[in-house]
Structures are given as structure tokens and as C-alpha cells.
Design an enzyme around this catalytic site. Structure first.
Site, PDB file in Angstrom:
ATOM      1  N   SER A  34       0.840  -1.194   0.000  1.00 42.93           N
ATOM      2  CA  SER A  34       0.000   0.000   0.000  1.00 42.93           C
ATOM      3  C   SER A  34       0.884   1.256   0.000  1.00 42.93           C
ATOM      4  O   SER A  34       1.740   1.406  -0.871  1.00 42.93           O
ATOM      5  CB  SER A  34      -0.942  -0.045   1.205  1.00 42.93           C
ATOM      6  OG  SER A  34      -1.929   0.941   1.134  1.00 42.93           O
TER       7      SER A  34
ATOM      8  N   ARG B 177     -12.100   6.420  10.002  1.00 42.33           N
ATOM      9  CA  ARG B 177     -11.723   5.011   9.980  1.00 42.33           C
ATOM     10  C   ARG B 177     -12.798   4.154   9.320  1.00 42.33           C
ATOM     11  O   ARG B 177     -12.483   3.209   8.574  1.00 42.33           O
ATOM     12  CB  ARG B 177     -11.478   4.514  11.404  1.00 42.33           C
ATOM     13  CG  ARG B 177     -11.084   3.056  11.502  1.00 42.33           C
ATOM     14  CD  ARG B 177      -9.836   2.768  10.698  1.00 42.33           C
ATOM     15  NE  ARG B 177      -9.344   1.410  10.908  1.00 42.33           N
ATOM     16  CZ  ARG B 177      -8.348   0.862  10.238  1.00 42.33           C
ATOM     17  NH1 ARG B 177      -7.724   1.562   9.304  1.00 42.33           N
ATOM     18  NH2 ARG B 177      -7.956  -0.379  10.500  1.00 42.33           N
TER      19      ARG B 177
ATOM     20  N   ASP C  57      -8.894  -6.110  -4.977  1.00 49.13           N
ATOM     21  CA  ASP C  57      -8.454  -4.844  -4.382  1.00 49.13           C
ATOM     22  C   ASP C  57      -8.872  -3.705  -5.302  1.00 49.13           C
ATOM     23  O   ASP C  57      -8.238  -3.430  -6.308  1.00 49.13           O
ATOM     24  CB  ASP C  57      -6.941  -4.870  -4.206  1.00 49.13           C
ATOM     25  CG  ASP C  57      -6.387  -3.614  -3.539  1.00 49.13           C
ATOM     26  OD1 ASP C  57      -7.181  -2.680  -3.258  1.00 49.13           O
ATOM     27  OD2 ASP C  57      -5.176  -3.564  -3.292  1.00 49.13           O
TER      28      ASP C  57
ATOM     29  N   HIS D 266      -8.232  -4.994  -0.443  1.00 43.83           N
ATOM     30  CA  HIS D 266      -6.916  -4.402  -0.204  1.00 43.83           C
ATOM     31  C   HIS D 266      -6.217  -5.047   0.990  1.00 43.83           C
ATOM     32  O   HIS D 266      -4.992  -5.182   1.010  1.00 43.83           O
ATOM     33  CB  HIS D 266      -7.073  -2.894   0.022  1.00 43.83           C
ATOM     34  CG  HIS D 266      -5.768  -2.158   0.113  1.00 43.83           C
ATOM     35  ND1 HIS D 266      -4.819  -2.203  -0.880  1.00 43.83           N
ATOM     36  CD2 HIS D 266      -5.242  -1.371   1.097  1.00 43.83           C
ATOM     37  CE1 HIS D 266      -3.775  -1.468  -0.535  1.00 43.83           C
ATOM     38  NE2 HIS D 266      -4.010  -0.971   0.662  1.00 43.83           N
ATOM     39  N   ASP D 267      -6.981  -5.470   1.972  1.00 42.62           N
ATOM     40  CA  ASP D 267      -6.395  -6.083   3.170  1.00 42.62           C
ATOM     41  C   ASP D 267      -5.697  -7.407   2.885  1.00 42.62           C
ATOM     42  O   ASP D 267      -5.014  -7.948   3.760  1.00 42.62           O
ATOM     43  CB  ASP D 267      -7.472  -6.315   4.231  1.00 42.62           C
ATOM     44  CG  ASP D 267      -7.661  -5.110   5.139  1.00 42.62           C
ATOM     45  OD1 ASP D 267      -6.899  -4.131   4.990  1.00 42.62           O
ATOM     46  OD2 ASP D 267      -8.568  -5.141   5.986  1.00 42.62           O
TER      47      ASP D 267
END
Length: 400
Positions: A149, A219, A341, A374-375
Site C-alpha cells: 500500500s 476510519r 483490491d 486491499h487487506d
């Protein structure tokens, strides 16, 4: 099995010029190292962290439960980045809230907390600071620089700012710059923070408060973008929390009350009072993530780091031509992306691959069909781990 990690701090009295024209002096960097540096310092691997991570990359802290480093599944003895072979360094970026000098620290000239007066920092500034730390550690050239990232952006920038100091660059789930959509997500999150009444123009430390409402929303927005639609549907779907009886007419529903039978509240007032308007499981999950984040992350740090993400664009000074921008890179590259992602899509990694191939650089590329969004770069996908292990085993043979 995780090993014991020991945080370290290094002080730098000298001035660090920043891209903005401002500078920092009397700053310190928090870092950790794992493994042993070999005799000719040829086995060093620098790990660059993403937005809300830190220098605590691997291992655990002695006497602390649940203190694993954020990439502990990747780095350690016998793991893909094997600390029995490599000397791994994790550095906390300037402006962070996890030990390196940032907005929560004192300005050396005024003795006051920096707050909103902390200078804007960029990916390039972080790389320059990391290079100074490596100088102090006696490391002139890295076996590899690795990041996912925002960390991947730093790894890419290393190959451009210090091409002679990097033999391999591993760029995971990253991009050569942010899309307009990504910048938009960052801006909405920032607005949530700066419009929180407790933000006080970035000087909330003086008032003994924290803009938690803004941090929670920031968040929640970010977390949505880190997950894929498939993962959210599989994990939560449209599941409702356990229903409870509605309040009696004419009285405010008690805390925790929700609509009977999982149906809609009779009116807006009942909706607002029902479990603090949490009815769906995904809502509960996002609230939990937001609450947890607001307890440990600094609001000014969030603004600084998302801005650094926005600003990164090595092709800008080359008329938008990424091939020209990467012409000075001499490292060998591994790029990895994940099919689900959408925040840093495979297409963005392929842009980097093409530009490197146009420059006749040695590039390996893996596009992993993983469902986690993405994680995925933080998780234990067997194919992903295998690619990383194979690549780093190859690097290790260079100095064996």
C-alpha cells in the site's frame, strides 16, 4: 512462534530539508530490527509501513498479550522474509503517532506541542529520513526494500531517490499515484476530522480533548475501502443484530433497544434511539473499528499521512510519463496485486510493470486471485506467501 521485539529510538540533531521547503531538526525515529546484520551488511531488508501501521513489523513485546507486529505472518524465523537469513528494519515514519517525531511532540524552538504547526511531509521525505537511519546503522545498500500500500509507494520511491542503494524492490498492493476516487475518499475522511468540534484547528491537545467522532468516521470510511464487496457480504450480508422489544409508547427507548422482529422502527425517533441506530451487523462492525481506531490514532497524523498519499506521483515531474519517471531505477522488482483490491487495483500495478519493462528492467509480477480486497496483503493467502518466500529465497542466495 513469534520472537521478542525491542523498540529503539535514534535522535537526529541535524536539519532534514522537506519537499515543502520547510525543515525538521532535533527529530527522532522509532525503529525495530530483527535478525543479524552479516559481515558486509549485504542482507538488510527495509520494511516500509502503510497508513496506520508502525515500526513494529514483527515479533511480540515481552509481557504484552496480543502485541504481534502488523506483518508478523510474513517476517520472522522460517517465514517468507526469513530473519535467520535477513536483517530486517522497520522504521516509523515522521509525522506518525507511534514514536517518531510527529504532531504530538514538542517543537524544539517553541517548546510547545507541534499540533497543526507540524510541517507537511511526503513519501520522499520519509525515504530521505530512512536513508539517514540506514547510514547510522552502517548499511550502504539494501538487499531489498519492501512495502504494501503506502509502504509500496515508499519502496518504489527508494528506487528513484537512491537507485544505487537498492538491489531489489518488492511493491505489494500499491500504485504509482492515487486515482481521483482515492483522493476523494481521503478528503471526505479528513473533513470528518477537521469539522469535529473537538478538533480545535489541530490544536486539540491544548484543550485536553480528542476529535474522536471525526476519527471514527474517517476510519469507517477507510475500512470500507480496504474490504471487498464479496468479503463484506460473506462476513455480514444483511444480518441484523439480535432484535429486542421496542420501547413503550410515549417514553424514550432504553439504551440497546431495537425494533421488534428485526423490522424497521415505527418512526425516526425510535430509530435514533434503537441501539444508537445500529441495526445491521456491518454497522456494528464498522462502529467497533472506528471506536478502536479513535482510541490510539492521532487526528493530525491521519491528515498528514493521507496528504502524503495524495501527493505521491513520481511521474508528475516528467509530464505524467511513468516510463520516463522510472528510467533511473536499477533495482530488480517484484510487484504483487490482488484481484479484488479496488482501492489499489491490479491495473495500477500493471502500469508500474509496463513502465519498468519499457525501461528493460527485470520485473516479476504476481496477480493473486484473492477475495479479501486491499487487506489481502496482510493476510495468509498460500499463493501470496509462496511468491514472497520464493522471491526472498532467491535474494538470499545472492549473499549466501
Amino acid at each position: 512462534m513469534s520472537f521478542i521485539a525491542t523498540p529503539q529510538t535514534m535522535h537526529f540533531p541535524e536539519v532534514l530539508p522537506l519537499q515543502s521547503g520547510a525543515s525538521l531538526r532535533d527529530y527522532h525515529l522509532a525503529f525495530e530490527t530483527y535478525g543479524t546484520l552479516n559481515a558486509d551488511a549485504s542482507n538488510a531488508v527495509l520494511v516500509c509501513h502503510a497508513l496506520n501501521a508502525s515500526h513494529h513489523v514483527a515479533g511480540v513485546y515481552e509481557g504484552q498479550d496480543k502485541s504481534e507486529g502488523w506483518w508478523d505472518n510474513m517476517i520472522g524465523p522460517g517465514k517468507p522474509v526469513d530473519t535467520d537469513k535477513f536483517f530486517v528494519i522497520g522504521v516509523n515514519n515522521l509525522g506518525s503517532c507511534f514514536g517518531s517525531t510527529g504532531p504530538m511532540h514538542l517543537h524544539p524552538d517553541t517548546g510547545e506541542v507541534y499540533g497543526a504547526d507540524f510541517p507537511v511531509v511526503t513519501v520522499e521525505d520519509w525515504v530521505n529520513a530512512q536513508a539517514r537511519l540506514l547510514d547510522r546503522l552502517g548499511i550502504r545498500q539494501l538487499a531489498a526494500v519492501l512495502g504494501g500500500s503506502l509502504g509500496g509507494m515508499q519502496a518504489l520511491s527508494w528506487t528513484l531517490q537512491y537507485p544505487e542503494r537498492v538491489r531489489h524492490a518488492v511493491v505489494v498492493a500499491s500504485a504509482p499515484n492515487l486515482t481521483a476516487e482515492n483522493i476523494a475518499f481521503n478528503e471526505v475522511a479528513r473533513r470528518a476530522i477537521v469539522t469535529d468540534p473537538d478538533f480545535h484547528g489541530g490544536h486539540f491537545y491544548r484543550y485536553g480533548v480528542v476529535p474522536k467522532r471525526g476519527l471514527r468516521i474517517a476510519r469507517m470510511i477507510g475500512h470500507i475501502t480496504y474490504l471487498s464487496d464479496d468479503v463484506m457480504n460473506e462476513k455480514f450480508g444483511r444480518s441484523l443484530r439480535a432484535p429486542t422489544l421496542p420501547a413503550s409508547p410515549g417514553s424514550a427507548p432504553p439504551e440497546g433497544a431495537g425494533p421488534a422482529g428485526g423490522g424497521p422502527a415505527p418512526n425516526l425517533r425510535d430509530y435514533l434511539y434503537s441501539t444508537q441506530d445500529i441495526e445491521f451487523q456491518i454497522e456494528s462492525y464498522l462502529r467497533y473499528q472506528g471506536d478502536k481506531f479513535s482510541e490510539y490514532f492521532d487526528a493530525n497524523t491521519y491528515l498528514l499521512i493521507t496528504r502524503a498519499l495524495d501527493y505521491f506521483d513520481p511521474a508528475r515531474s516528467h509530464g505524467g510519463d511513468l516510463t520516463r519517471a522510472l528510467a533511473c531505477a536499477t533495482a530488480k522488482f517484484l510487484l504483487i496485486s490482488f484481484t479484488t483490491d479496488w482501492r489499489f487495483s491490479p491495473r495500477r500495478s500493471r502500469e508500474i510493470v509496463k513502465a519498468l519493462l519499457d525501461n528493460r528492467r527485470r520485473v516479476s509480477y504476481a496477480e493473486i486471485d484473492a477475495p479479501h480486497g486491499h487487506d489481502a496483503f496482510l493476510l495468509d493467502d498460500a499463493r501470496y506467501m509462496s511468491v514472497m518466500r520464493s522471491y526472498f529465497d532467491g535474494i538470499a542466495k545472492e549473499f549466501a
